[in-house]
Design a protein around this motif. Structure first.
Motif, short mmCIF file in Angstrom:
data_model
loop_
_atom_site.label_atom_id
_atom_site.label_comp_id
_atom_site.label_asym_id
_atom_site.label_seq_id
_atom_site.Cartn_x
_atom_site.Cartn_y
_atom_site.Cartn_z
N ARG A 47 41.79 46.75 45.20
CA ARG A 47 40.87 46.33 44.15
C ARG A 47 40.16 47.35 43.34
O ARG A 47 39.93 47.26 42.02
CB ARG A 47 39.75 45.55 44.72
CG ARG A 47 40.34 44.28 45.47
CD ARG A 47 39.26 43.32 45.94
NE ARG A 47 39.80 42.12 46.42
CZ ARG A 47 38.88 41.08 46.96
NH1 ARG A 47 37.49 41.25 46.87
NH2 ARG A 47 39.41 40.00 47.41
N LYS A 48 39.94 48.51 43.73
CA LYS A 48 39.07 49.64 42.92
C LYS A 48 39.39 50.97 43.47
O LYS A 48 39.98 50.98 44.48
CB LYS A 48 37.76 49.31 43.02
CG LYS A 48 36.95 49.26 44.67
CD LYS A 48 35.69 48.72 44.58
CE LYS A 48 35.14 48.77 45.88
NZ LYS A 48 33.60 48.51 45.95
N SER A 108 40.32 53.60 37.40
CA SER A 108 41.56 52.81 37.50
C SER A 108 42.85 53.79 37.22
O SER A 108 42.73 54.15 36.27
CB SER A 108 41.44 51.53 36.38
OG SER A 108 42.90 50.86 36.47
N GLU A 111 37.02 54.55 43.90
CA GLU A 111 35.67 55.18 44.01
C GLU A 111 35.87 56.76 44.53
O GLU A 111 36.80 57.14 45.09
CB GLU A 111 35.06 54.60 45.24
CG GLU A 111 34.46 53.01 44.94
CD GLU A 111 33.75 52.28 46.08
OE1 GLU A 111 33.76 52.84 47.10
OE2 GLU A 111 33.37 51.41 45.83
#
Length: 291
Positions: free
Chosen positions: A54-55, A18, A57
């Protein structure tokens, strides 16, 4: 080498996956962190992270890079902590050049105290009159008395030693005791070569005076000057700490107590400002204890 800093930031992002949380942990704006990671990706030429609203990776390249970077950052952190341990408890060989009389009269007990406090340090002291070359010789520092003219060295003031008048009781009994500095021109005075003009000041009023004294004996060694004063050869100006034993034993007396000579400055000289912990601690210790 900016990419090394960006590498560490990349590792912090990967730990929490994050940008916002990593930015909070690093106490920096999230936008700045994102910009730095983008710059790193541009430098490498590969995408390291997939970003969505949202995320976050890791890409395949990012996974490989993270595993390598994590170990590098961890090694750097351990190295930093080890240096911190050395700073807290310094070790190694400390080589110091010292003035003979100053070392014997002022430093002997202090050196023992310092050695007890830092058992990991070993010592090599050079107590010769020669001026060692801190650039070409393996000395960590040199202690020197008097104003320093070599501007290529870093000089740190340790202490200013007050200087007062002393003479033996027998000399004063035979020759009389001066009541004012102007009376010194009638006395034998012990001093350094080319030091016939004594510049004096009065403690309470800061009144200044210069007296041109005569010296049958002129020497460049404080210990010998003190010894000749003990042997009734004249009046001398000496740092007060040098004559403590002679005063206690009644071999010398302080005279003209309200007058003093120019204080003698004592410096720690080093070749650089970037000092290892052992040298820093030694200088700090002397500065604090000599006061």
């Amino acid at each position: 080498m900016e990419f090394l800093n960006d590498m560490a930031l990349f590792v912090e992002v990967c730990k929490v996956m994050s940008f916002r949380k990593a930015a909070d942990n690093l106490n920096m704006p999230s936008s700045t962190l994102s910009r730095r990671i983008s710059h790193l990706e541009k430098e490498i030429g590969l995408r390291l992270l997939h970003r969505t609203t949202r995320k976050v990776e890791l890409t395949e390249a990012g996974q490989i890079y993270y595993e390598r970077c994590r170990r590098i950052v961890e090694e750097a952190r351990l190295a930093h902590e080890e240096l911190g341990d050395i700073l807290a408890q310094p070790t190694g060989l400390l080589r110091v050049s010292l003035p003979v009389d100053f070392a014997i009269n002022y430093l002997a007990l202090l050196l023992v105290e310092f050695a007890d406090h830092y058992p990991g340090i070993h010592f090599e002291f050079d107590l010769t009159p020669r001026q060692v070359n801190l650039i070409t010789e393996p000395f960590d520092l040199a202690i020197r008395m008097g104003e320093q003219k070599d501007s290529t060295l870093i000089a740190r003031l340790l202490v200013k030693l007050p200087v007062y008048f002393y003479a033996s009781p027998h000399y004063l009994e035979v020759s009389g005791e001066p009541k004012h500095p102007n009376d010194l021109i009638q006395h034998e005075c012990l001093g350094f070569p080319k030091g016939g003009l004594w510049k004096l000041s009065k403690d309470d009023t800061n009144e200044k005076i210069e007296v041109n004294v005569k010296s049958r004996f002129m020497l460049n060694n404080i210990g010998m000057i003190k010894q000749l004063a003990v042997l009734n050869q004249g009046i001398t100006l000496l740092p007060e700490g040098i004559v403590t034993k002679e005063l206690d034993q009644g071999l010398l007396r302080k005279i003209l107590p309200e007058w003093q000579g120019i204080p003698i400055s004592v410096y720690a000289l080093t070749e650089t400002r970037l000092l290892p912990a052992k040298t820093q601690r030694f200088i700090e210790f002397l500065r604090n204890r000599l006061k």
